[in-house]
Design a protein around this motif. Structure first.
Motif, PDB file in Angstrom:
ATOM      1  N   UNK A  37       0.834  -1.205   0.000  1.00  0.00           N
ATOM      2  CA  UNK A  37       0.000   0.000   0.000  1.00  0.00           C
ATOM      3  C   UNK A  37       0.869   1.256   0.000  1.00  0.00           C
ATOM      4  N   UNK A  38       0.345   2.321  -0.628  1.00  0.00           N
ATOM      5  CA  UNK A  38       1.099   3.561  -0.790  1.00  0.00           C
ATOM      6  C   UNK A  38       0.244   4.753  -0.372  1.00  0.00           C
ATOM      7  N   UNK A  39       0.894   5.920  -0.364  1.00  0.00           N
ATOM      8  CA  UNK A  39       0.204   7.169  -0.040  1.00  0.00           C
ATOM      9  C   UNK A  39       0.825   8.295  -0.844  1.00  0.00           C
ATOM     10  N   UNK A  40       0.290   9.478  -0.718  1.00  0.00           N
ATOM     11  CA  UNK A  40       0.813  10.659  -1.398  1.00  0.00           C
ATOM     12  C   UNK A  40       2.036  11.151  -0.627  1.00  0.00           C
ATOM     13  N   UNK A  41       3.211  10.947  -1.187  1.00  0.00           N
ATOM     14  CA  UNK A  41       4.462  11.249  -0.481  1.00  0.00           C
ATOM     15  C   UNK A  41       4.669  12.740  -0.231  1.00  0.00           C
ATOM     16  N   UNK A  42       3.908  13.585  -0.909  1.00  0.00           N
ATOM     17  CA  UNK A  42       4.013  15.020  -0.680  1.00  0.00           C
ATOM     18  C   UNK A  42       3.578  15.368   0.748  1.00  0.00           C
ATOM     19  N   UNK A  43       2.666  14.561   1.277  1.00  0.00           N
ATOM     20  CA  UNK A  43       2.108  14.865   2.598  1.00  0.00           C
ATOM     21  C   UNK A  43       2.331  13.757   3.625  1.00  0.00           C
ATOM     22  N   UNK A  62       2.391   7.995   8.615  1.00  0.00           N
ATOM     23  CA  UNK A  62       2.725   9.339   9.105  1.00  0.00           C
ATOM     24  C   UNK A  62       2.173  10.404   8.159  1.00  0.00           C
ATOM     25  N   UNK A  63       1.623  11.456   8.737  1.00  0.00           N
ATOM     26  CA  UNK A  63       1.294  12.664   7.980  1.00  0.00           C
ATOM     27  C   UNK A  63       2.293  13.723   8.424  1.00  0.00           C
ATOM     28  N   UNK A  64       3.204  14.095   7.543  1.00  0.00           N
ATOM     29  CA  UNK A  64       4.238  15.063   7.939  1.00  0.00           C
ATOM     30  C   UNK A  64       3.861  16.491   7.563  1.00  0.00           C
ATOM     31  N   UNK A  65       2.973  16.652   6.568  1.00  0.00           N
ATOM     32  CA  UNK A  65       2.507  17.976   6.157  1.00  0.00           C
ATOM     33  C   UNK A  65       0.999  17.896   5.938  1.00  0.00           C
ATOM     34  N   UNK A  66       0.261  18.753   6.601  1.00  0.00           N
ATOM     35  CA  UNK A  66      -1.193  18.700   6.450  1.00  0.00           C
ATOM     36  C   UNK A  66      -1.624  19.242   5.094  1.00  0.00           C
ATOM     37  N   UNK A  67      -2.316  18.430   4.297  1.00  0.00           N
ATOM     38  CA  UNK A  67      -2.800  18.920   3.001  1.00  0.00           C
ATOM     39  C   UNK A  67      -4.025  19.808   3.184  1.00  0.00           C
ATOM     40  N   UNK A  68      -4.398  20.515   2.127  1.00  0.00           N
ATOM     41  CA  UNK A  68      -5.574  21.375   2.194  1.00  0.00           C
ATOM     42  C   UNK A  68      -6.836  20.546   2.402  1.00  0.00           C
ATOM     43  N   UNK A  69      -6.861  19.348   1.794  1.00  0.00           N
ATOM     44  CA  UNK A  69      -8.019  18.474   1.924  1.00  0.00           C
ATOM     45  C   UNK A  69      -7.584  17.155   2.571  1.00  0.00           C
ATOM     46  N   UNK A  70      -8.382  16.660   3.495  1.00  0.00           N
ATOM     47  CA  UNK A  70      -8.050  15.445   4.230  1.00  0.00           C
ATOM     48  C   UNK A  70      -7.783  14.270   3.293  1.00  0.00           C
ATOM     49  N   UNK A  71      -8.562  14.184   2.223  1.00  0.00           N
ATOM     50  CA  UNK A  71      -8.460  13.035   1.327  1.00  0.00           C
ATOM     51  C   UNK A  71      -7.183  13.033   0.487  1.00  0.00           C
ATOM     52  N   UNK A  72      -6.384  14.105   0.559  1.00  0.00           N
ATOM     53  CA  UNK A  72      -5.118  14.133  -0.183  1.00  0.00           C
ATOM     54  C   UNK A  72      -4.074  13.194   0.435  1.00  0.00           C
ATOM     55  N   UNK A 149     -19.297  -3.935  -8.844  1.00  0.00           N
ATOM     56  CA  UNK A 149     -18.046  -4.579  -8.444  1.00  0.00           C
ATOM     57  C   UNK A 149     -16.873  -3.604  -8.440  1.00  0.00           C
ATOM     58  N   UNK A 150     -16.775  -2.778  -9.474  1.00  0.00           N
ATOM     59  CA  UNK A 150     -15.624  -1.884  -9.588  1.00  0.00           C
ATOM     60  C   UNK A 150     -15.673  -0.718  -8.593  1.00  0.00           C
ATOM     61  N   UNK A 151     -16.842  -0.457  -7.991  1.00  0.00           N
ATOM     62  CA  UNK A 151     -16.980   0.693  -7.093  1.00  0.00           C
ATOM     63  C   UNK A 151     -16.750   0.340  -5.623  1.00  0.00           C
ATOM     64  N   UNK A 152     -16.864  -0.903  -5.266  1.00  0.00           N
ATOM     65  CA  UNK A 152     -16.717  -1.294  -3.855  1.00  0.00           C
ATOM     66  C   UNK A 152     -15.293  -0.983  -3.379  1.00  0.00           C
ATOM     67  N   UNK A 153     -15.196  -0.187  -2.304  1.00  0.00           N
ATOM     68  CA  UNK A 153     -13.870   0.208  -1.834  1.00  0.00           C
ATOM     69  C   UNK A 153     -13.933   0.652  -0.376  1.00  0.00           C
ATOM     70  N   UNK A 154     -12.832   0.446   0.346  1.00  0.00           N
ATOM     71  CA  UNK A 154     -12.693   0.975   1.703  1.00  0.00           C
ATOM     72  C   UNK A 154     -11.385   1.782   1.730  1.00  0.00           C
ATOM     73  N   UNK A 155     -11.471   3.041   2.132  1.00  0.00           N
ATOM     74  CA  UNK A 155     -10.341   3.968   2.041  1.00  0.00           C
ATOM     75  C   UNK A 155     -10.081   4.612   3.397  1.00  0.00           C
ATOM     76  N   UNK A 156      -8.807   4.691   3.778  1.00  0.00           N
ATOM     77  CA  UNK A 156      -8.392   5.385   4.993  1.00  0.00           C
ATOM     78  C   UNK A 156      -7.913   6.791   4.607  1.00  0.00           C
ATOM     79  N   UNK A 157      -8.498   7.821   5.202  1.00  0.00           N
ATOM     80  CA  UNK A 157      -8.050   9.203   5.017  1.00  0.00           C
ATOM     81  C   UNK A 157      -7.370   9.666   6.300  1.00  0.00           C
ATOM     82  N   UNK A 158      -6.210  10.305   6.178  1.00  0.00           N
ATOM     83  CA  UNK A 158      -5.486  10.750   7.388  1.00  0.00           C
ATOM     84  C   UNK A 158      -4.762  12.074   7.140  1.00  0.00           C
ATOM     85  N   UNK A 159      -5.347  12.941   6.313  1.00  0.00           N
ATOM     86  CA  UNK A 159      -4.739  14.230   6.005  1.00  0.00           C
ATOM     87  C   UNK A 159      -5.032  15.291   7.044  1.00  0.00           C
ATOM     88  N   UNK A 160      -4.750  14.967   8.298  1.00  0.00           N
ATOM     89  CA  UNK A 160      -4.955  15.908   9.397  1.00  0.00           C
ATOM     90  C   UNK A 160      -3.623  16.601   9.715  1.00  0.00           C
TER      91      UNK A 160
END
Length: 584
Positions: A37-43, A62-72, A149-160
């Motif tokens: 699993x991966x994340x947006x390395x910018x944040x 880890x969230x090292x930089x808070x993005x403007x939107x949590x979902x980033x 089928x293609x829409x079923x998803x579980x996502x963790x957001x941690x852009x705090x």
């Protein structure tokens, strides 16, 4: 002589929670892909800590930089996808532990998004605060549409705000058709001492009877003759102990519904932002807060000043940060601000938060090379507003289960250092009490209050909030926390940080429609019911009546020759003797 008699019935409901069910679900997490699993390395950053098989994988997120939107800052959990019918039950479970936090609760946060279609309108979201100890969390979902089928998803957001947590044992289970959501387990919310017959509560209520109440005796006369056999009502109008909340100057000035309800509910106010240095840069804001202060004083509402010095760049003006390499200039700017604010509010403020959150905010100390700039704040406050009490204020002392001994000891020693360097100018100790998912047991709350009481200062519960949204536990814990605080002799005020529910959902004394929220039900059941003395009695042949009630200002009333006679008197600690009231 006749004595007023009244009965109080105490009731504390025992809360029940969903337990694990025997229904078996199918875990659809793809563990072979989970390890990648991966994340947006910018944040953010994800590190695989323990590369064992399947659900034993341990990740540090880890969230090292808070993005403007949590979902980033987000991670989709890889699952084996399938078509899902409307009404299907799911259970997301995982174990987690906070290792770093920027929040006053000391906890990391997660938004858990159950995706059902390409439209965000169909997403189901649950927000979870994470304990500083390993805990397992259960979050049930139920599809409310058919899911492709293609829409079923579980996502963790941690852009705090910057945070870090450990994650393991991730499962996402789908259950057979007909499985009811309420039959699935959900995170159990309990705390030690919640029991209806808890010993700590019984002892606390006994202390309240002793330390918050007093006896009184009144003698009613007319033309110097006793008013005998007169039935009268005596009720508490205003507590001596102040209960309050944070409010905004614009609401006070507007005299809107928010302020009208505030006046009916509280007798102590603190401005959320209006007296902070960033706000006072603007003349319009300065004029606004002074106008609001004058209105509060006219309405006989006590005002706590917040805050003289908040020593972090995030809470200071750009000019101070611009001069960070010039300690002399920074000292001058801060001392001018403190002196100016104290002169502006002279004789208007009862007590001040002189220094706020110095444990995590050290920019002024680093620039100037010591804590002297903070000590000077206390000295200036004493010089320019000698009658206003001077408080410290800090978060993370009682929250997080009350287990952060390092910070607790630092705060204790910090208060001692201020006293040692100012000849004892600390009047009181502010303990913010932002309560996250780790509900600090009331006995631990009392233990910590006792610890700080050894410093011989007043204690303020200065910013009470709660993250947990489950109404029953929210109401019960608020009630228990208030009982514990009110029962401690060193606690001299109780403040909520806000009082009307907003998008943050930290406090709900009132909902947006002005109905009582869960915390409001707790508050009103105590402050405006059980702790509000309301007595009915009759004078004896000498015009005497006596009783016992909570300290504060009382109103008496009775009928005399077809007219209602009213007046006020005070019940105060250590008051002795008979209060004589002559009716004209």
């Amino acid at each position: 002589m006749k004595k007023l008699v009244f009965v109080i019935i105490l009731s504390f409901p025992l809360l029940l929670f969903s337990q694990k069910s025997d229904i078996k679900g199918k875990n659809i997490v793809n563990y072979e892909r989970l390890k990648f699993i991966k994340t947006n390395s910018e944040f953010s950053k994800i590190t695989l800590v323990n590369n064992n098989v399947k659900e034993n994988l341990v990740f540090k997120i880890e969230t090292h930089t808070q993005p403007k939107f949590i979902y980033k800052s987000a991670t989709a959990i890889p699952i084996y996808k399938q078509f899902v019918s409307k009404g299907t039950a799911f259970l997301l479970s995982f174990s987690a532990k906070t290792v770093a936090s920027s929040l006053e609760t000391g906890e990391a946060k997660l938004n858990l998004l159950f995706k059902q279609s390409k439209s965000y309108k169909n997403n189901l979201v649950s927000t979870q605060s994470l304990s500083s100890n390993w805990k397992t969390y259960y979050i049930p979902f139920q599809s409310n549409i058919n899911i492709a089928k293609q829409d079923l998803s579980i996502v963790f957001h941690y852009g705090f705000k910057p945070q870090a947590f450990l994650l393991k044992n991730v499962k996402f289970e789908i259950f057979p058709e007909g499985t009811k959501l309420e039959s699935l387990p959900k995170t159990q919310i309990v705390y030690k001492g919640i029991q209806v017959d808890a010993k700590w509560r019984k002892e606390a209520l006994q202390r309240i009877e002793i330390i918050r109440k007093g006896n009184f005796q009144l003698q009613f006369t007319k033309n110097n003759l006793p008013i005998a056999n007169k039935t009268l009502r005596i009720r508490l109008k205003k507590h001596l102990f102040p209960f309050g909340a944070a409010i905004n100057a614009k609401d006070v000035i507007a005299n809107n519904e928010k302020y009208k309800n505030f006046k009916k509910t509280f007798d102590l106010a603190v401005f959320e932002n209006d007296l902070k240095i960033k706000s006072l840069r603007w003349k319009k804001k300065k004029d606004q807060v002074i106008k609001a202060i004058d209105i509060l004083k006219k309405d006989k509402i006590q005002i706590k000043g917040h805050v003289l010095i908040w020593p972090g760049f995030n809470y200071l003006t750009p000019e101070i940060k611009k001069n960070k390499d010039n300690p002399k200039k920074v000292t001058e700017l801060i001392e001018n601000h403190v002196a100016g604010l104290l002169k502006l509010t002279k004789n208007k403020i009862s007590h001040w938060d002189v220094v706020n959150e110095a444990y995590t905010n050290k920019d002024l100390q680093k620039i100037t090379g010591s804590e002297q700039i903070l000590y000077n704040g206390f000295k200036t406050a004493k010089e320019l507003q000698p009658n206003a009490k001077r408080f410290t204020n800090e978060y993370g002392i009682i929250s997080k289960g009350g287990l952060d001994t390092k910070k607790q000891e630092w705060y204790y020693n910090f208060i001692k250092r201020i006293d040692e360097n100012t000849n004892g100018l600390v009047s009181g100790i502010g303990i913010q009490s932002h309560i996250g998912s780790d509900l600090t047991p009331p006995e631990k709350v009392l233990e910590l209050l006792g610890y700080y009481a050894t410093l011989g200062k007043q204690i303020s519960i200065s910013e009470f909030t709660m993250d947990i949204q489950e109404p029953k536990i929210r109401e019960q814990y608020t009630k228990d926390f208030m009982i514990a605080a009110f029962s401690h002799p060193s606690v001299t005020e109780f403040l909520f940080w806000g009082f009307v529910e907003d998008d943050r959902k930290k406090v709900d004394i009132f909902k947006k429609d002005w109905s009582k929220g869960a915390m409001g039900k707790a508050y009103f059941s105590l402050v405006h019911d059980k702790w509000k003395t309301n007595l009915l009695g009759t004078t004896d042949k000498n015009g005497l009546v006596k009783g016992r009630g909570f300290f504060g200002t009382y109103q008496y009333e009775f009928v005399e020759n077809g007219k209602i006679k009213k007046g006020t008197f005070k019940v105060l600690p250590k008051h002795r003797g008979t209060l004589k009231i002559n009716i004209k």
